[in-house]
Scaffold this active site. Sequence first.
Site, PDB file in Angstrom:
ATOM      1  N   GLU A  21       0.839  -1.198   0.000  1.00 32.95           N
ATOM      2  CA  GLU A  21       0.000   0.000   0.000  1.00 32.95           C
ATOM      3  C   GLU A  21       0.871   1.244   0.000  1.00 32.95           C
ATOM      4  O   GLU A  21       1.887   1.305   0.689  1.00 32.95           O
ATOM      5  CB  GLU A  21      -0.897   0.017   1.237  1.00 32.95           C
ATOM      6  CG  GLU A  21      -1.764   1.289   1.314  1.00 32.95           C
ATOM      7  CD  GLU A  21      -2.463   1.454   2.644  1.00 32.95           C
ATOM      8  OE1 GLU A  21      -3.516   0.820   2.823  1.00 32.95           O
ATOM      9  OE2 GLU A  21      -1.941   2.199   3.506  1.00 32.95           O
ATOM     10  N   THR A  52      -4.054   4.750  -1.460  1.00 27.92           N
ATOM     11  CA  THR A  52      -5.079   5.247  -0.544  1.00 27.92           C
ATOM     12  C   THR A  52      -5.830   6.419  -1.158  1.00 27.92           C
ATOM     13  O   THR A  52      -5.341   7.095  -2.072  1.00 27.92           O
ATOM     14  CB  THR A  52      -4.469   5.678   0.803  1.00 27.92           C
ATOM     15  OG1 THR A  52      -3.603   6.790   0.590  1.00 27.92           O
ATOM     16  CG2 THR A  52      -3.704   4.531   1.430  1.00 27.92           C
ATOM     17  N   ARG A 111     -15.788   2.171   3.806  1.00 30.96           N
ATOM     18  CA  ARG A 111     -16.809   3.106   4.287  1.00 30.96           C
ATOM     19  C   ARG A 111     -16.239   4.504   4.465  1.00 30.96           C
ATOM     20  O   ARG A 111     -16.803   5.485   3.997  1.00 30.96           O
ATOM     21  CB  ARG A 111     -17.399   2.623   5.616  1.00 30.96           C
ATOM     22  CG  ARG A 111     -18.576   3.479   6.081  1.00 30.96           C
ATOM     23  CD  ARG A 111     -18.956   3.184   7.512  1.00 30.96           C
ATOM     24  NE  ARG A 111     -17.980   3.749   8.451  1.00 30.96           N
ATOM     25  CZ  ARG A 111     -18.157   3.783   9.763  1.00 30.96           C
ATOM     26  NH1 ARG A 111     -19.251   3.270  10.294  1.00 30.96           N
ATOM     27  NH2 ARG A 111     -17.232   4.302  10.560  1.00 30.96           N
ATOM     28  N   LYS A 177     -21.397  -7.951   2.070  1.00 30.31           N
ATOM     29  CA  LYS A 177     -20.502  -7.381   1.047  1.00 30.31           C
ATOM     30  C   LYS A 177     -20.031  -8.446   0.061  1.00 30.31           C
ATOM     31  O   LYS A 177     -19.929  -8.187  -1.139  1.00 30.31           O
ATOM     32  CB  LYS A 177     -19.313  -6.701   1.729  1.00 30.31           C
ATOM     33  CG  LYS A 177     -19.669  -5.380   2.404  1.00 30.31           C
ATOM     34  CD  LYS A 177     -18.459  -4.655   2.968  1.00 30.31           C
ATOM     35  CE  LYS A 177     -18.008  -5.220   4.284  1.00 30.31           C
ATOM     36  NZ  LYS A 177     -16.971  -4.377   4.941  1.00 30.31           N
ATOM     37  N   GLN A 188      -7.471  -4.957   8.429  1.00 32.95           N
ATOM     38  CA  GLN A 188      -6.860  -3.877   9.193  1.00 32.95           C
ATOM     39  C   GLN A 188      -5.519  -4.374   9.732  1.00 32.95           C
ATOM     40  O   GLN A 188      -5.321  -5.580   9.915  1.00 32.95           O
ATOM     41  CB  GLN A 188      -7.785  -3.521  10.352  1.00 32.95           C
ATOM     42  CG  GLN A 188      -7.266  -2.540  11.362  1.00 32.95           C
ATOM     43  CD  GLN A 188      -7.200  -1.137  10.804  1.00 32.95           C
ATOM     44  OE1 GLN A 188      -6.276  -0.822  10.069  1.00 32.95           O
ATOM     45  NE2 GLN A 188      -8.165  -0.301  11.149  1.00 32.95           N
TER      46      GLN A 188
END
Length: 639
Positions: A21, A52, A111, A177, A188
């Site tokens: 990431e 991101t 979200r 989902k 996470q």
Amino acid sequence: MSTVKDKINSLGPNEKFISFEFFPPKTDSGFRNLLARLNRMSALNPLFVTVTWGAGGSTSEKSLDLAGTFQNDLGLTTVLHLTCTNTNKEIIDNALKKAKENGIRNILALRGDPPRAEEYWTPNCDFNAAIDLVKYIKQEYGDYFCIGVAGYPEGHVDGSDGALQDPKKDIPYLIEKVEAGADFIITQLFYDADKFIKYEKLLSTYPQLKDITLIPGLMPITTYKVFTRASKLSHASIPDDILTKLQSSINDDDAVKSLGVDILTDIISNINTETQGRIRGYHFYSLNLEKAVASILDKSDILRPVIQSSGEANDEGNDAIVSDSDEEERVIPQINKRRRSSIMNENGLADTNSAQKALAGKALLNDKKVLLDISTGKGALGKDATWDDFPNGRFGDSNSPAYGEIDGYGPNLKIHSHEEASIKWGTPETIKELSKVFVDYLSGRIDVLPWADNALSPETALIQEELFELNGKGWFSSASQPAVNGCKSSDNIFGWGPGNGVIYQKAFVELFIPREQWETELYPRLKKQFDEKAITYYQGDSQGNITSNLSIEHNTKNAITWGVFPQKEVLQPTIIDYESFKAWNEEAFHLWLEWARCYKKNSKSYDLLNNIYQNYVLVSFVHHNFTDEYALWNVLLDE
């Protein structure tokens, strides 16, 4: 234009994968240097990379630009993060449209943080949760996009209290989902391997989840400060043995980084053993740094085959480009399908000397082992990976892709609800009441401000009385440090970096000051010192207007902290310059608006904070006589 799902399905039965990431750097030079870093990190063979998302404005445009660059210029399968809560439909439509135009076929649907009060909801927002975004993408684009979603091994947390975390509570939402079309899950970050292992077993008990790809999210430990901030923000629990190991070396950044490599390597090994190899891939939250990630991959018996699997880099795809550091002309490799006709220097011009160096070192730079050595900080070119090894919050080198560290994910008010804001900061309605909030933080009575999410550094105690007085004048401090004329790097208050070093720093303070007082009182009183450069400053307002007594055009750099260590060049982890101040100035004023939105519109607290946003300036002061610990404070407080 591959999807993550297709790439995973193309792997052999026992073949592992990795992914990284990145966040959009805050400065132009940081963006350029991230591309240099990515060219090395691509040699580590990531299956995909993620970028991101910053909701709205220039931040989201930077995310789209970076994702397009990764996909098209570097040829990396790219996943664009997309947060949807409190985001109007037009922004989502534009992001998906631009992603498709750039050949990006992968979205991580998140979200995001909801507004802190109902009256601040964005109009025309059809998205209350990630499930709404997943459904919308499928409705509008069918199977064009491969969709990832987030998983929480310790349970999702809304608000600041993680006491009720329970991954079982999240399962119905995760199933929803996946049934709506999600193709993979990235978790996470966590540091407790046992909790992830239990999470993986939990998911396997549900028919809807047992076959979906689950990818653990891991954040390498670069410094103790970043480690504690990241774990706090993500509500990640820390096993006692890990905490004990790191705290034993808290003042030696080299030792913390080395321990971090061992810790993450053990986590990967434990996960692989306890899941009987069912976990195929590992996702690294890189914070735009490479050494820790590369070192973990090199040390891990589980993941080392990933970086060896593609053999030596293909000469047909290699070019040389400028170093990470804008100060030097070392040549590093570029893994890119598109050829470049020349070596470019830091100004974007052909550099004959660099070209000659590149040709001379071409054979070595085609060797994957050499690339790995560079990324892990070894050899003559290893500094390209380590020159920003010790970032110190937002004050690191603005040339660094990691400038801003964990704050690279965007301005964050450090609280989760308007109720929490009232508990922490009350409802200030006057400058005097607002001054008390800052003084309470300086006194340790509250542990967070919008500009700081950690308790005060111990060094602040040495200038506490001066800061009390400044804040009592209605000049609100957001950062500061005392002068230090040589102390051991192992010092419990000022120490950082490797052992057996000596630390120096200049006195510094950053203040929000009423514009009228700055222009009619403080600036005229200090003009002589400004002219002589005894004190240097940057001053900015909420509209982005910036002035300084330094050259803005040449981005003059001020190293305000530096360290001298055995067998190392002088390290300068804390640098203030125009680029860094410009980036921070925008965020710092944005946080006043975010704070105001914790209160009802047109309330006295709302009006007070908005008035500061409109009528104050942010001024960063550095006094260059670091041998006189009182020099800066005497000048600022001398009426």
